[in-house]
Every structure is written in structure tokens, then in C-alpha cells.
Scaffold this motif. Structure first.
Motif, PDB file in Angstrom:
ATOM      1  N   SER A 134       0.853  -1.187   0.000  1.00 34.01           N
ATOM      2  CA  SER A 134       0.000   0.000   0.000  1.00 34.01           C
ATOM      3  C   SER A 134       0.887   1.234   0.000  1.00 34.01           C
ATOM      4  CB  SER A 134      -0.874   0.010   1.263  1.00 34.01           C
ATOM      5  OG  SER A 134      -1.529   1.248   1.436  1.00 34.01           O
ATOM      6  N   LEU A 135       0.329   2.344  -0.433  1.00 31.13           N
ATOM      7  CA  LEU A 135       1.049   3.604  -0.275  1.00 31.13           C
ATOM      8  C   LEU A 135       1.287   3.883   1.208  1.00 31.13           C
ATOM      9  CD1 LEU A 135       1.988   5.382  -2.641  1.00 31.13           C
ATOM     10  CD2 LEU A 135       0.205   7.012  -1.993  1.00 31.13           C
ATOM     11  N   ALA A 136       0.469   3.275   2.063  1.00 30.51           N
ATOM     12  CA  ALA A 136       0.660   3.395   3.510  1.00 30.51           C
ATOM     13  C   ALA A 136       1.933   2.696   3.975  1.00 30.51           C
ATOM     14  CB  ALA A 136      -0.542   2.816   4.253  1.00 30.51           C
ATOM     15  N   GLY A 137       2.548   1.919   3.110  1.00 30.90           N
ATOM     16  CA  GLY A 137       3.835   1.310   3.413  1.00 30.90           C
ATOM     17  C   GLY A 137       5.007   2.216   3.098  1.00 30.90           C
ATOM     18  N   LYS A 138       4.704   3.432   2.662  1.00 26.96           N
ATOM     19  CA  LYS A 138       5.769   4.389   2.326  1.00 26.96           C
ATOM     20  C   LYS A 138       5.649   5.705   3.069  1.00 26.96           C
ATOM     21  CE  LYS A 138       6.856   2.504  -2.210  1.00 26.96           C
ATOM     22  NZ  LYS A 138       7.206   2.830  -3.598  1.00 26.96           N
ATOM     23  N   ARG A 139       4.498   5.968   3.659  1.00 25.97           N
ATOM     24  CA  ARG A 139       4.332   7.196   4.438  1.00 25.97           C
ATOM     25  C   ARG A 139       3.260   6.967   5.489  1.00 25.97           C
ATOM     26  NH1 ARG A 139       1.196  11.448   0.354  1.00 25.97           N
ATOM     27  NH2 ARG A 139      -0.844  10.423   0.408  1.00 25.97           N
ATOM     28  N   LYS A 151       2.411  -2.506   6.544  1.00 28.35           N
ATOM     29  CA  LYS A 151       2.744  -2.373   5.123  1.00 28.35           C
ATOM     30  C   LYS A 151       4.196  -1.930   4.915  1.00 28.35           C
ATOM     31  CE  LYS A 151      -1.126  -3.789   3.436  1.00 28.35           C
ATOM     32  NZ  LYS A 151      -1.192  -5.057   2.663  1.00 28.35           N
ATOM     33  N   PHE A 152       4.751  -1.145   5.841  1.00 28.74           N
ATOM     34  CA  PHE A 152       6.195  -0.904   5.805  1.00 28.74           C
ATOM     35  C   PHE A 152       6.923  -2.241   5.907  1.00 28.74           C
ATOM     36  CE2 PHE A 152       5.443   3.579   6.289  1.00 28.74           C
ATOM     37  CZ  PHE A 152       6.639   4.227   6.019  1.00 28.74           C
ATOM     38  N   ALA A 153       6.412  -3.131   6.764  1.00 27.80           N
ATOM     39  CA  ALA A 153       7.018  -4.454   6.916  1.00 27.80           C
ATOM     40  C   ALA A 153       6.943  -5.256   5.618  1.00 27.80           C
ATOM     41  CB  ALA A 153       6.325  -5.217   8.048  1.00 27.80           C
ATOM     42  N   VAL A 178      -2.820   3.333  -3.878  1.00 30.33           N
ATOM     43  CA  VAL A 178      -3.498   4.289  -3.014  1.00 30.33           C
ATOM     44  C   VAL A 178      -4.952   3.813  -2.934  1.00 30.33           C
ATOM     45  CG1 VAL A 178      -4.181   5.928  -4.831  1.00 30.33           C
ATOM     46  CG2 VAL A 178      -3.627   6.788  -2.525  1.00 30.33           C
ATOM     47  N   TYR A 179      -5.870   4.661  -2.521  1.00 31.88           N
ATOM     48  CA  TYR A 179      -7.272   4.248  -2.436  1.00 31.88           C
ATOM     49  C   TYR A 179      -7.758   3.607  -3.739  1.00 31.88           C
ATOM     50  CZ  TYR A 179      -7.822   7.414   1.622  1.00 31.88           C
ATOM     51  OH  TYR A 179      -7.720   8.047   2.832  1.00 31.88           O
ATOM     52  N   VAL A 180      -8.347   2.441  -3.608  1.00 37.03           N
ATOM     53  CA  VAL A 180      -9.091   1.815  -4.698  1.00 37.03           C
ATOM     54  C   VAL A 180     -10.516   1.647  -4.186  1.00 37.03           C
ATOM     55  CG1 VAL A 180      -9.366  -0.256  -6.119  1.00 37.03           C
ATOM     56  CG2 VAL A 180      -7.064   0.642  -5.634  1.00 37.03           C
ATOM     57  N   VAL A 246       1.026   2.299  -7.447  1.00 38.13           N
ATOM     58  CA  VAL A 246      -0.074   2.415  -8.417  1.00 38.13           C
ATOM     59  C   VAL A 246      -1.029   3.419  -7.787  1.00 38.13           C
ATOM     60  CG1 VAL A 246      -1.891   1.194  -9.676  1.00 38.13           C
ATOM     61  CG2 VAL A 246       0.256   0.034  -9.165  1.00 38.13           C
ATOM     62  N   ASP A 247      -0.731   4.699  -8.025  1.00 38.82           N
ATOM     63  CA  ASP A 247      -1.367   5.745  -7.224  1.00 38.82           C
ATOM     64  C   ASP A 247      -1.761   6.992  -8.002  1.00 38.82           C
ATOM     65  OD1 ASP A 247       1.123   6.795  -7.776  1.00 38.82           O
ATOM     66  OD2 ASP A 247       1.568   7.391  -5.709  1.00 38.82           O
TER      67      ASP A 247
END
Length: 253
Positions: A134-139, A151-153, A178-180, A246-247
């Protein structure tokens, strides 16, 4: 010629179902795995013998091996393993408890690790593993610490295993949407502590799209699926260890 076979966890609905459909359209056999089969998956399976449902719980280590064994028995091949099953929920730090953390970490981290472990044993030369991150794995984002941590993990697991499995010619990549607009995401955004903060969800997503995306739209599940099909193909033979956004340009990198 032996058809290639993809295993998709969480493949019964949402992004996982879109991924399953895209591999099917690309001429693959697909073992779509989840705890229960959705009506959409049942309908698709009735129409196409190249997709099959398999019951599994990604939190159970042995279920991953059983899924691979099922794929080999059914189709005689196994070429890519896609860890898509996941759980997300916004929650304030003060409200964390063991039940909440265990559900997120057992699904999103252990579920991915068990899938990678089983796949690495059975994948042959030029096999691939794709982890849906997820984009949540990057910020990070507010009220989302546990999910972001998971998701960082996933991204760290992906990068590490690319190095570890590379000598076996097994490629490992992650996809970071990002959001789908899946039913589960729309439902989660109804929560008052979600980023929508009690606003109408459609209005929130419209505002997010206008302010945050470069393309002024959100990605679709089908676009996530197409990215996975590409990463599993020989066209991506030099790509491993990547966590691909993919955002629609929310986080250019």
C-alpha cells in the motif's frame, strides 16, 4: 504448452478479485483463495474452468502450502504467488489492544511471510512472488499506525527476499496502491476517525483526488491487476525488489 498458474490470496473480492480476473484474461490459470467465495467469484468460476476457488486462512502457515499443493494437483504448474489478503482499520493509538494488533499483524505480516515461505520452496526457476502492499507502506498517516507498520514491513520483506531468492532466479516485488474504490475501503472510510472524518465518503474521495493525485483520478483494481500480470511476465524479467506505486501520481518517486 502448459498454462501458467497464479495463486492469489484474498482473491475472492476487492483488489484480489480484480487481480484474479486480470490473470485469467491474460491466459493464466488462477487459484483464487480466501476464507469464503464471493458471489462474483462463484459466477466467474461457473463460466470459466481456468479459475478455481480454494478455501484458506492466510494466518495459518499450513494453508499456504495446501494452496500450492492444490494448484499443482489441479493444473500441474505453479508460477506466481500473490499475497493480496489483508486487513485495515483506522484506530487511535489509545484504543489499540492485542486483538486489534494481532489481527493486523497476523494477516498483513505473518500472512505474507507464510506465503513467501511456502512459495519459495515450490517455485521453480523464473517464478515470481508479488506482495500487495500500500502507499501506507511508504508514508505514515494519523490513526493508521498499525496498518502503516504492517505495510512498511511488507515492503521490507519484499526487498529482503528479492536479495535472498534472487540466486534461485525467483523475483519478488510489491505493488503499492493508493485508495481503490472497493466495498471494504468505502465502508472503512465511513468511520469517524478515518481520513474522511465523518464527511460524505464520495465527497472526501473527490477532494482527495483533486488535491493529491497527478492524474486527477484514482486507480482501479483492474490497473493493480494489470501491474501484477506485468510483474509476473517475462517482460519484467529484470525487475525485482521493487515496491511499485499504483497511485495516479500521489507519491511520485
Amino acid at each position: 504448452m502448459t498454462l501458467r498458474t497464479a495463486i492469489v490470496t484474498g482473491g475472492s473480492k476487492g483488489i484480489g478479485f480484480s487481480i484474479s480476473k486480470k490473470f485469467l484474461q491474460a491466459g493464466w490459470r488462477v487459484l483464487s483463495c480466501a476464507r469464503t467465495a464471493s458471489d462474483e467469484l462463484k459466477s466467474l468460476q461457473a463460466e470459466n474452468p481456468s479459475i478455481k476457488f480454494h478455501t484458506m486462512d492466510v494466518q495459518k502457515r499450513d494453508d499456504h502450502t495446501k494452496a500450492i499443493e492444490e494448484a499443482l494437483t489441479w493444473s500441474g504448474s505453479f508460477n506466481t504467488y500473490i499475497n493480496c489478503a489483508g486487513f485495515s482499520q483506522w484506530k487511535k493509538l489509545e484504543d489499540y489492544d492485542d486483538l486489534f494488533l494481532n489481527r493486523i499483524f497476523d494477516t498483513n505480516i505473518k500472512g505474507v511471510i507464510w506465503g513467501c515461505q511456502a512459495a519459495a520452496v515450490h517455485l521453480s526457476n523464473e517464478g515470481t512472488i508479488i506482495n500487495i502492499s500500500s502507499l501506507a507502506g511508504k508514508r505514515g498517516s494519523a490513526q493508521n499506525g498499525a496498518y502503516c507498520a504492517s505495510k512498511f514491513a511488507v515492503n521490507g520483506i519484499t526487498q529482503s527476499l528479492a536479495k535472498e531468492l534472487g540466486p534461485k532466479n525467483i523475483r519478488v516485488n510489491a505493488v503499492c496502491p493508493v485508495y481503490v474504490k472497493t466495498p471494504s475501503v468505502l465502508e472503512a472510510l465511513e468511520d469517524d476517525i478515518s481520513p474522511a472524518q465523518g464527511k460524505n465518503v464520495d465527497c472526501y474521495l473527490e477532494e482527495f483526488t483533486h488535491q493529491q493525485t497527478a492524474l486527477k483520478r484514482l486507480p482501479t483494481g483492474e490497473e493493480v491487476g494489470s501491474t501484477c500480470v506485468f510483474l509476473a511476465s517475462s517482460e519484467a524479467s529484470a525487475i525485482t525488489g521493487q515496491c511499485i506505486n499504483v497511485d495516479c501520481g500521489v507519491l511520485p518517486q
